[in-house]
Design a protein around this motif. Structure first.
Motif, PDB file in Angstrom:
ATOM      1  N   SER A  84       0.828  -1.211   0.000  1.00  0.00           N
ATOM      2  CA  SER A  84       0.000   0.000   0.000  1.00  0.00           C
ATOM      3  C   SER A  84       0.862   1.261   0.000  1.00  0.00           C
ATOM      4  O   SER A  84       0.475   2.285  -0.580  1.00  0.00           O
ATOM      5  CB  SER A  84      -0.939   0.015   1.207  1.00  0.00           C
ATOM      6  N   GLU A  85       2.050   1.195   0.622  1.00  0.00           N
ATOM      7  CA  GLU A  85       2.950   2.343   0.624  1.00  0.00           C
ATOM      8  C   GLU A  85       3.611   2.520  -0.743  1.00  0.00           C
ATOM      9  O   GLU A  85       3.846   3.649  -1.185  1.00  0.00           O
ATOM     10  CB  GLU A  85       3.999   2.168   1.716  1.00  0.00           C
ATOM     11  N   PHE A  86       3.923   1.412  -1.402  1.00  0.00           N
ATOM     12  CA  PHE A  86       4.400   1.498  -2.789  1.00  0.00           C
ATOM     13  C   PHE A  86       3.336   2.147  -3.663  1.00  0.00           C
ATOM     14  O   PHE A  86       3.645   2.990  -4.517  1.00  0.00           O
ATOM     15  CB  PHE A  86       4.717   0.102  -3.339  1.00  0.00           C
ATOM     16  N   PHE A  87       2.096   1.738  -3.475  1.00  0.00           N
ATOM     17  CA  PHE A  87       0.999   2.263  -4.292  1.00  0.00           C
ATOM     18  C   PHE A  87       0.829   3.768  -4.070  1.00  0.00           C
ATOM     19  O   PHE A  87       0.621   4.530  -5.022  1.00  0.00           O
ATOM     20  CB  PHE A  87      -0.297   1.525  -3.947  1.00  0.00           C
ATOM     21  N   GLN A  88       0.937   4.212  -2.809  1.00  0.00           N
ATOM     22  CA  GLN A  88       0.831   5.644  -2.511  1.00  0.00           C
ATOM     23  C   GLN A  88       1.979   6.416  -3.143  1.00  0.00           C
ATOM     24  O   GLN A  88       1.787   7.495  -3.711  1.00  0.00           O
ATOM     25  CB  GLN A  88       0.820   5.865  -1.001  1.00  0.00           C
ATOM     26  N   LEU A  89       3.206   5.871  -3.050  1.00  0.00           N
ATOM     27  CA  LEU A  89       4.366   6.494  -3.693  1.00  0.00           C
ATOM     28  C   LEU A  89       4.129   6.643  -5.186  1.00  0.00           C
ATOM     29  O   LEU A  89       4.341   7.723  -5.763  1.00  0.00           O
ATOM     30  CB  LEU A  89       5.612   5.633  -3.448  1.00  0.00           C
ATOM     31  N   HIS A  90       3.691   5.568  -5.818  1.00  0.00           N
ATOM     32  CA  HIS A  90       3.494   5.582  -7.269  1.00  0.00           C
ATOM     33  C   HIS A  90       2.412   6.586  -7.670  1.00  0.00           C
ATOM     34  O   HIS A  90       2.569   7.302  -8.672  1.00  0.00           O
ATOM     35  CB  HIS A  90       3.120   4.178  -7.741  1.00  0.00           C
ATOM     36  N   SER A  91       1.342   6.646  -6.898  1.00  0.00           N
ATOM     37  CA  SER A  91       0.258   7.589  -7.207  1.00  0.00           C
ATOM     38  C   SER A  91       0.766   9.030  -7.193  1.00  0.00           C
ATOM     39  O   SER A  91       0.416   9.836  -8.067  1.00  0.00           O
ATOM     40  CB  SER A  91      -0.883   7.422  -6.207  1.00  0.00           C
ATOM     41  N   GLU A  92       1.610   9.358  -6.217  1.00  0.00           N
ATOM     42  CA  GLU A  92       2.150  10.716  -6.140  1.00  0.00           C
ATOM     43  C   GLU A  92       3.108  10.990  -7.286  1.00  0.00           C
ATOM     44  O   GLU A  92       3.124  12.093  -7.850  1.00  0.00           O
ATOM     45  CB  GLU A  92       2.842  10.925  -4.794  1.00  0.00           C
ATOM     46  N   LEU A  93       3.933  10.001  -7.665  1.00  0.00           N
ATOM     47  CA  LEU A  93       4.866  10.192  -8.774  1.00  0.00           C
ATOM     48  C   LEU A  93       4.122  10.348 -10.098  1.00  0.00           C
ATOM     49  O   LEU A  93       4.516  11.149 -10.956  1.00  0.00           O
ATOM     50  CB  LEU A  93       5.845   9.021  -8.852  1.00  0.00           C
ATOM     51  N   VAL A  94       3.057   9.591 -10.265  1.00  0.00           N
ATOM     52  CA  VAL A  94       2.246   9.721 -11.483  1.00  0.00           C
ATOM     53  C   VAL A  94       1.634  11.107 -11.558  1.00  0.00           C
ATOM     54  O   VAL A  94       1.626  11.759 -12.609  1.00  0.00           O
ATOM     55  CB  VAL A  94       1.149   8.630 -11.517  1.00  0.00           C
ATOM     56  N   GLN A  95       1.130  11.579 -10.424  1.00  0.00           N
ATOM     57  CA  GLN A  95       0.488  12.890 -10.401  1.00  0.00           C
ATOM     58  C   GLN A  95       1.487  14.024 -10.615  1.00  0.00           C
ATOM     59  O   GLN A  95       1.215  14.962 -11.373  1.00  0.00           O
ATOM     60  CB  GLN A  95      -0.237  13.084  -9.063  1.00  0.00           C
ATOM     61  N   ARG A  96       2.657  13.933  -9.989  1.00  0.00           N
ATOM     62  CA  ARG A  96       3.613  15.037 -10.045  1.00  0.00           C
ATOM     63  C   ARG A  96       4.495  15.008 -11.286  1.00  0.00           C
ATOM     64  O   ARG A  96       4.830  16.056 -11.839  1.00  0.00           O
ATOM     65  CB  ARG A  96       4.510  15.017  -8.800  1.00  0.00           C
ATOM     66  N   TYR A  97       4.885  13.806 -11.709  1.00  0.00           N
ATOM     67  CA  TYR A  97       5.872  13.701 -12.791  1.00  0.00           C
ATOM     68  C   TYR A  97       5.352  12.965 -14.021  1.00  0.00           C
ATOM     69  O   TYR A  97       6.113  12.777 -14.985  1.00  0.00           O
ATOM     70  CB  TYR A  97       7.138  13.004 -12.269  1.00  0.00           C
ATOM     71  N   LYS A  98       4.082  12.555 -13.967  1.00  0.00           N
ATOM     72  CA  LYS A  98       3.434  11.930 -15.127  1.00  0.00           C
ATOM     73  C   LYS A  98       4.157  10.672 -15.597  1.00  0.00           C
ATOM     74  O   LYS A  98       4.226  10.398 -16.798  1.00  0.00           O
ATOM     75  CB  LYS A  98       3.331  12.932 -16.290  1.00  0.00           C
ATOM     76  N   ILE A  99       4.727   9.910 -14.691  1.00  0.00           N
ATOM     77  CA  ILE A  99       5.366   8.658 -15.104  1.00  0.00           C
ATOM     78  C   ILE A  99       4.281   7.645 -15.472  1.00  0.00           C
ATOM     79  O   ILE A  99       3.113   7.788 -15.101  1.00  0.00           O
ATOM     80  CB  ILE A  99       6.292   8.097 -14.013  1.00  0.00           C
ATOM     81  N   ALA A 100       4.679   6.620 -16.210  1.00  0.00           N
ATOM     82  CA  ALA A 100       3.710   5.644 -16.705  1.00  0.00           C
ATOM     83  C   ALA A 100       3.007   4.930 -15.558  1.00  0.00           C
ATOM     84  O   ALA A 100       3.650   4.477 -14.606  1.00  0.00           O
ATOM     85  CB  ALA A 100       4.409   4.636 -17.609  1.00  0.00           C
ATOM     86  N   LYS A 101       1.705   4.811 -15.655  1.00  0.00           N
ATOM     87  CA  LYS A 101       0.923   4.195 -14.588  1.00  0.00           C
ATOM     88  C   LYS A 101       1.225   2.717 -14.425  1.00  0.00           C
ATOM     89  O   LYS A 101       1.071   2.158 -13.335  1.00  0.00           O
ATOM     90  CB  LYS A 101      -0.569   4.393 -14.851  1.00  0.00           C
ATOM     91  N   ASP A 102       1.644   2.050 -15.511  1.00  0.00           N
ATOM     92  CA  ASP A 102       1.843   0.606 -15.449  1.00  0.00           C
ATOM     93  C   ASP A 102       3.243   0.202 -14.996  1.00  0.00           C
ATOM     94  O   ASP A 102       3.599  -0.979 -15.057  1.00  0.00           O
ATOM     95  CB  ASP A 102       1.524  -0.036 -16.796  1.00  0.00           C
ATOM     96  N   LEU A 103       4.058   1.162 -14.510  1.00  0.00           N
ATOM     97  CA  LEU A 103       5.383   0.807 -13.994  1.00  0.00           C
ATOM     98  C   LEU A 103       5.290  -0.022 -12.719  1.00  0.00           C
ATOM     99  O   LEU A 103       6.127  -0.881 -12.462  1.00  0.00           O
ATOM    100  CB  LEU A 103       6.208   2.066 -13.716  1.00  0.00           C
ATOM    101  N   LEU A 104       4.284   0.252 -11.904  1.00  0.00           N
ATOM    102  CA  LEU A 104       4.119  -0.474 -10.640  1.00  0.00           C
ATOM    103  C   LEU A 104       3.328  -1.748 -10.880  1.00  0.00           C
ATOM    104  O   LEU A 104       2.288  -1.719 -11.557  1.00  0.00           O
ATOM    105  CB  LEU A 104       3.381   0.404  -9.619  1.00  0.00           C
ATOM    106  N   PRO A 105       3.793  -2.890 -10.355  1.00  0.00           N
ATOM    107  CA  PRO A 105       3.010  -4.123 -10.496  1.00  0.00           C
ATOM    108  C   PRO A 105       1.629  -3.948  -9.878  1.00  0.00           C
ATOM    109  O   PRO A 105       1.483  -3.306  -8.835  1.00  0.00           O
ATOM    110  CB  PRO A 105       3.840  -5.170  -9.740  1.00  0.00           C
ATOM    111  N   PRO A 106       0.592  -4.484 -10.510  1.00  0.00           N
ATOM    112  CA  PRO A 106      -0.791  -4.204 -10.090  1.00  0.00           C
ATOM    113  C   PRO A 106      -1.162  -4.893  -8.779  1.00  0.00           C
ATOM    114  O   PRO A 106      -0.499  -5.819  -8.319  1.00  0.00           O
ATOM    115  CB  PRO A 106      -1.618  -4.759 -11.256  1.00  0.00           C
ATOM    116  N   LYS A 107      -2.266  -4.414  -8.215  1.00  0.00           N
ATOM    117  CA  LYS A 107      -2.820  -5.045  -7.027  1.00  0.00           C
ATOM    118  C   LYS A 107      -3.385  -6.415  -7.391  1.00  0.00           C
ATOM    119  O   LYS A 107      -3.755  -6.672  -8.528  1.00  0.00           O
ATOM    120  CB  LYS A 107      -3.955  -4.191  -6.443  1.00  0.00           C
TER     121      LYS A 107
END
Length: 305
Positions: A84-107
Motif C-alpha cells: 500500500s505504501e508502494f501504491f501511494q508512492l506511485h500515485s504521487e509520482l504519477v500525479q507530479r511527474y506523469k510517469i507511466a501508470k503501469d510501472l508499478l506491479p498491479p494489485k
C-alpha cells in the motif's frame, strides 16, 4: 541516435525513454548530463536499492512487508514498506511527474499470501525501485521518493545538514543551559563520517543555518550527550561511530545502543563525570574490558619501531 554516448549515458536515455511513455518532461534545472543529472546531485543520490526479503506480518492485520536495502555514496540502511505504501508512492509520482501508470506491479485481489506470488512481487517491486533511482534526477531525488526510502534520516550529507541547522537554531540554548543533546546511533555515524569527508560544492560555508561549522563547533563544546534508539524503531544502521570528537563531554548516556558500535570510549572516559547505560549490558564488566582493550590498542599503535 545515442551511439556516440558512453554506456552509462545510453542507459539513462533508455530509462528516460521508458518513463516518458507516461509523459515525464525533461526537467527545468540546468542539465549537465544526459538524464538531467548534475555533478552536485551525485553525492546525494541513492546509488542502489534491492529488496532481499519479504515477510508476512500478522499485526494489526495480515499483510506482507518488504525489506528494502538502500545504498548511497556514504551509507547504507534498510526500510520496511508494504504494498500500500508502494501504491501511494506511485500515485504521487504519477500525479507530479506523469510517469507511466503501469510501472508499478498491479494489485491482486486474491492469493496475496501465496509464496510464489510474494516472491514474484518482490522481484517486480525491486525492479520498479531500481528504475526510479536510475531515472531522471527530478524523480530520483524527489522528496516523495526520498521520504519513502527514508533518505533524510540516514544519508550522511543530508543528516549532517539537518543537524547543522538544528545546532544553529538550538545549540546556544543547549550549551548555555547544559542540557543533554539527543542523537540516534545513525546520526552519530553520520556526524563522524561527515567530519572525515571533504567539503562538497553544495555545502554551505556562508554562515547560513546549514553551514557545517555550526555542527562542528557545537559538538566540540557539548558537555552532555544522550545516544538512544527511538522507541519502537530499532536502528537499521549498524555502522560504528566515535566519541573522540566530543572533547568537552562530561556526561554520557547510552540507551539500547549496542556498545560494539561505540568507538573512542577510552578517549573520553577520563573526562566523564557521569556514565549511564540502559538496556545494553548485564554488567559494567564489558565497559571496563572495552576501555582496556582500546587503551592497549592505542598504546601499541603509538610505539615507534
Amino acid at each position: 541516435p545515442y551511439s556516440h554516448l558512453p554506456v552509462s549515458s545510453c542507459y539513462e536515455v533508455a530509462i528516460m525513454t521508458s518513463l516518458r511513455a507516461g509523459g515525464l518532461g525533461a526537467g527545468s534545472g540546468k542539465v549537465d548530463r544526459v538524464g538531467g543529472w548534475r555533478d552536485e546531485d551525485q553525492e546525494n543520490r541513492v546509488r542502489h536499492v534491492v529488496i532481499r526479503e519479504a515477510e508476512i506480518v500478522k499485526q494489526p492485520s495480515t499483510h506482507v512487508v518488504y525489506k528494502i536495502n538502500v545504498l548511497t555514496q556514504w551509507n547504507h540502511w534498510s526500510v520496511l514498506r508494504r504494498y500500500s505504501e508502494f501504491f501511494q508512492l506511485h500515485s504521487e509520482l504519477v500525479q507530479r511527474y506523469k510517469i507511466a501508470k503501469d510501472l508499478l506491479p498491479p494489485k491482486r485481489l486474491m492469493g496475496n499470501f501465496d509464496p510464489k506470488l510474494i516472491e514474484s512481487r518482490r522481484e517486480a517491486l525491486e525492479h520498479y525501485l531500481q528504475r526510479l533511482v536510475n531515472s531522471h534526477f527530478e524523480v530520483a531525488t524527489s522528496k516523495v521518493l526520498s521520504a519513502f526510502l527514508d533518505v533524510q534520516s540516514h544519508d550522511v550529507i543530508q543528516v549532517a545538514k539537518r543537524l547543522a541547522r538544528r545546532a544553529f537554531e538550538e545549540g546556544d540554548a543547549t550549551l548555555s543551559n547544559r542540557r543533554p543533546c539527543h542523537y540516534t546511533p545513525t546520526e552519530m555515524f553520520c556526524i563522524c563520517k561527515r567530519l572525515k569527508l571533504p567539503m562538497a560544492d553544495g555545502d554551505s560555508t556562508d554562515g547560513g543555518s546549514m553551514d557545517l561549522s555550526h555542527l562542528y563547533s557545537f559538538i566540540n563544546q557539548l558537555e552532555a550527550l544522550s545516544i538512544s534508539v527511538p522507541a519502537g524503531h530499532p536502528s537499521s544502521c549498524n555502522m560504528p561511530f566515535s566519541l573522540a570528537h566530543f572533547r568537552a563531554l562530561r556526561s554520557l548516556s547510552l540507551d539500547a545502543c549496542p556498545l560494539a558500535l561505540v568507538e573512542g570510549l577510552s578517549a573520553v572516559h577520563n573526562q566523564l563525570r557521569r556514565l549511564c547505560l540502559h538496556h545494553i549490558l548485564n554488567s559494567l564488566k564489558a565497559v571496563i574490558e572495552d576501555a582496556a582493550v582500546e587503551r592497549r590498542s592505542h598504546s601499541a599503535s603509538s610505539v615507534s619501531l
